[in-house]
Design a protein around this motif. Structure first.
Motif, PDB file in Angstrom:
ATOM      1  N   GLU A  52      24.469  29.340  15.634  1.00  0.00           N
ATOM      2  CA  GLU A  52      25.456  30.143  14.917  1.00  0.00           C
ATOM      3  C   GLU A  52      26.424  29.251  14.146  1.00  0.00           C
ATOM      4  N   GLY A  53      26.670  29.621  12.910  1.00  0.00           N
ATOM      5  CA  GLY A  53      27.599  28.856  12.083  1.00  0.00           C
ATOM      6  C   GLY A  53      26.948  27.681  11.376  1.00  0.00           C
ATOM      7  N   GLY A  54      25.711  27.408  11.746  1.00  0.00           N
ATOM      8  CA  GLY A  54      25.060  26.229  11.170  1.00  0.00           C
ATOM      9  C   GLY A  54      23.981  26.553  10.161  1.00  0.00           C
ATOM     10  N   GLY A  55      23.992  27.769   9.618  1.00  0.00           N
ATOM     11  CA  GLY A  55      22.916  28.198   8.749  1.00  0.00           C
ATOM     12  C   GLY A  55      22.640  27.268   7.587  1.00  0.00           C
ATOM     13  N   GLY A  56      23.671  26.853   6.892  1.00  0.00           N
ATOM     14  CA  GLY A  56      23.487  25.984   5.732  1.00  0.00           C
ATOM     15  C   GLY A  56      22.948  24.617   6.106  1.00  0.00           C
ATOM     16  N   TYR A  57      23.506  24.044   7.162  1.00  0.00           N
ATOM     17  CA  TYR A  57      23.081  22.707   7.582  1.00  0.00           C
ATOM     18  C   TYR A  57      21.680  22.748   8.186  1.00  0.00           C
ATOM     19  N   THR A  58      21.419  23.727   9.052  1.00  0.00           N
ATOM     20  CA  THR A  58      20.088  23.789   9.657  1.00  0.00           C
ATOM     21  C   THR A  58      19.023  24.102   8.614  1.00  0.00           C
ATOM     22  N   ALA A  59      19.354  24.922   7.623  1.00  0.00           N
ATOM     23  CA  ALA A  59      18.397  25.192   6.552  1.00  0.00           C
ATOM     24  C   ALA A  59      18.050  23.910   5.801  1.00  0.00           C
ATOM     25  N   ALA A  60      19.085  23.106   5.512  1.00  0.00           N
ATOM     26  CA  ALA A  60      18.859  21.852   4.802  1.00  0.00           C
ATOM     27  C   ALA A  60      18.041  20.882   5.649  1.00  0.00           C
ATOM     28  N   LYS A  61      18.363  20.783   6.926  1.00  0.00           N
ATOM     29  CA  LYS A  61      17.645  19.842   7.786  1.00  0.00           C
ATOM     30  C   LYS A  61      16.220  20.319   8.084  1.00  0.00           C
ATOM     31  N   HIS A  62      16.019  21.625   8.171  1.00  0.00           N
ATOM     32  CA  HIS A  62      14.653  22.126   8.264  1.00  0.00           C
ATOM     33  C   HIS A  62      13.867  21.764   6.998  1.00  0.00           C
ATOM     34  N   GLY A  63      14.534  21.863   5.859  1.00  0.00           N
ATOM     35  CA  GLY A  63      13.891  21.489   4.606  1.00  0.00           C
ATOM     36  C   GLY A  63      13.528  20.019   4.559  1.00  0.00           C
ATOM     37  N   GLN A  64      14.413  19.190   5.078  1.00  0.00           N
ATOM     38  CA  GLN A  64      14.154  17.756   5.111  1.00  0.00           C
ATOM     39  C   GLN A  64      12.962  17.438   6.020  1.00  0.00           C
ATOM     40  N   THR A  65      12.875  18.136   7.149  1.00  0.00           N
ATOM     41  CA  THR A  65      11.732  17.976   8.041  1.00  0.00           C
ATOM     42  C   THR A  65      10.434  18.395   7.356  1.00  0.00           C
ATOM     43  N   ALA A  66      10.486  19.515   6.632  1.00  0.00           N
ATOM     44  CA  ALA A  66       9.292  19.976   5.909  1.00  0.00           C
ATOM     45  C   ALA A  66       8.861  18.950   4.869  1.00  0.00           C
ATOM     46  N   LEU A  67       9.822  18.335   4.213  1.00  0.00           N
ATOM     47  CA  LEU A  67       9.514  17.292   3.231  1.00  0.00           C
ATOM     48  C   LEU A  67       8.787  16.132   3.906  1.00  0.00           C
ATOM     49  N   ALA A  68       9.330  15.661   5.030  1.00  0.00           N
ATOM     50  CA  ALA A  68       8.730  14.516   5.724  1.00  0.00           C
ATOM     51  C   ALA A  68       7.324  14.837   6.210  1.00  0.00           C
ATOM     52  N   GLU A  69       7.147  16.021   6.794  1.00  0.00           N
ATOM     53  CA  GLU A  69       5.832  16.377   7.320  1.00  0.00           C
ATOM     54  C   GLU A  69       4.800  16.524   6.198  1.00  0.00           C
ATOM     55  N   THR A  70       5.224  17.111   5.093  1.00  0.00           N
ATOM     56  CA  THR A  70       4.317  17.268   3.960  1.00  0.00           C
ATOM     57  C   THR A  70       3.951  15.915   3.363  1.00  0.00           C
ATOM     58  N   LEU A  71       4.940  15.046   3.228  1.00  0.00           N
ATOM     59  CA  LEU A  71       4.693  13.717   2.672  1.00  0.00           C
ATOM     60  C   LEU A  71       3.691  12.950   3.524  1.00  0.00           C
ATOM     61  N   ARG A  72       3.810  13.075   4.840  1.00  0.00           N
ATOM     62  CA  ARG A  72       2.876  12.371   5.727  1.00  0.00           C
ATOM     63  C   ARG A  72       1.438  12.834   5.487  1.00  0.00           C
ATOM     64  N   LEU A  73       1.259  14.123   5.293  1.00  0.00           N
ATOM     65  CA  LEU A  73      -0.071  14.650   4.998  1.00  0.00           C
ATOM     66  C   LEU A  73      -0.587  14.122   3.665  1.00  0.00           C
ATOM     67  N   GLU A  74       0.286  14.117   2.677  1.00  0.00           N
ATOM     68  CA  GLU A  74      -0.129  13.733   1.329  1.00  0.00           C
ATOM     69  C   GLU A  74      -0.416  12.249   1.194  1.00  0.00           C
ATOM     70  N   LEU A  75       0.207  11.432   2.049  1.00  0.00           N
ATOM     71  CA  LEU A  75      -0.002   9.985   1.978  1.00  0.00           C
ATOM     72  C   LEU A  75      -1.097   9.498   2.915  1.00  0.00           C
ATOM     73  N   CYS A  76      -1.732  10.412   3.631  1.00  0.00           N
ATOM     74  CA  CYS A  76      -2.781  10.013   4.562  1.00  0.00           C
ATOM     75  C   CYS A  76      -3.855   9.219   3.819  1.00  0.00           C
ATOM     76  N   GLY A  77      -4.167   8.044   4.344  1.00  0.00           N
ATOM     77  CA  GLY A  77      -5.137   7.167   3.715  1.00  0.00           C
ATOM     78  C   GLY A  77      -4.517   6.112   2.830  1.00  0.00           C
ATOM     79  N   ARG A  78      -3.203   6.205   2.615  1.00  0.00           N
ATOM     80  CA  ARG A  78      -2.488   5.196   1.835  1.00  0.00           C
ATOM     81  C   ARG A  78      -1.609   4.375   2.781  1.00  0.00           C
TER      82      ARG A  78
END
Length: 256
Positions: free
Chosen positions: A147-173
């Motif tokens: 509660e009260g952390g909607g903006g921050y948790t949304a941003a940090k969830h987004g940052q996690t999604a970025l990292a996880e997606t990047l790991r998939l996309e860089l597989c083999g590099r």
């Protein structure tokens, strides 16, 4: 010739502690942040301790500033092998129904788009090194909302999604993607920024918590992840103080 580590948000807190620690691990540290005076002090301290460091003024919300950072790194001798995306922050603790759109926009811009800009700009150099690492300083707020952390948790969830997606996309590099998610970390500025300079509100977050994490604890985690053999990828490291069993479960000593 030393490998190069770039640390954003290096002027204070976790960023400054990480810059100091990586210098002791043999990296030439590129300390990037907006506050030139703080960076100058940090670089002087690192050099006085027989480390090597370069200060680069950088605003991760500005495309031109991030491009200039990448050019400065390219001009340095040595290979860029480590990027620590540390720049971030929170503003406010308001419910969704009354939260400031400007605060939400700032948190997304710094935490998510800042990580995106810097990663895009430095990725060619990290890949060219043949042994690169992109390390993202996230948060347990990127895993659990409150509660009260909607903006921050949304941003940090987004940052996690970025990292996880990047790991998939860089597989083999030849580039690892590591995420470190701290729980309660007491630093000089995080709470003050969140609460608009209100020191009493910032201090109340840690009231009764005997030993919250400190910046050096996270710097230790960064150093450990970054110095594993290159074939070892620490996908996510979650670190909390002993007093914090979960996002909503914190032991606080009774006063009086």
């Amino acid at each position: 010739m030393k490998p190069i580590a770039i640390v954003t948000g290096a002027s204070s807190g976790i960023g400054a502690a990480t810059a100091r620690r990586l210098a002791t691990e043999g990296f030439h540290v590129v300390a990037a942040a907006r506050r030139a005076d703080r960076l100058a002090e940090l670089v002087t301290a690192i050099r006085d301790a027989d480390g090597t460091a370069t200060a680069v003024g950088c605003d991760v919300t500005d495309d031109a500033s991030v491009a200039a950072l990448a050019r400065r790194v390219d001009d340095l001798p040595g290979a860029a092998t480590l990027l620590v995306n540390n720049a971030g922050g929170a503003r406010g603790l308001d419910p969704v129904e009354s939260g400031s759109v400007a605060d939400w926009r700032w948190m997304y811009e710094v935490n998510v788009l800042g990580t995106l800009r810097v990663t895009q700009a430095l990725l060619p150099a990290l890949q060219a090194s043949g042994a690169g690492t992109v390390l993202v300083i996230g948060s347990t707020a990127g895993q659990v909302v409150y509660e009260g952390g909607g903006g921050y948790t949304a941003a940090k969830h987004g940052q996690t999604a970025l990292a996880e997606t990047l790991r998939l996309e860089l597989c083999g590099r030849p580039v690892r993607v590591v995420e470190i998610d701290p729980g309660m970390v007491r630093t000089d500025e995080f709470g003050l920024v969140r609460f608009g300079g209100d020191a009493a509100r910032a201090d109340a977050v840690y009231a009764g918590v005997a030993q919250p994490l400190v910046a050096d604890d996270i710097a230790d985690c960064v150093a450990w992840c970054a110095t594993r053999p290159q074939h070892v990828n620490v996908d996510r490291l979650v670190v909390r103080p002993l007093a914090q069993a979960a996002q909503h479960k914190v032991h606080r000593a009774q006063s009086g």
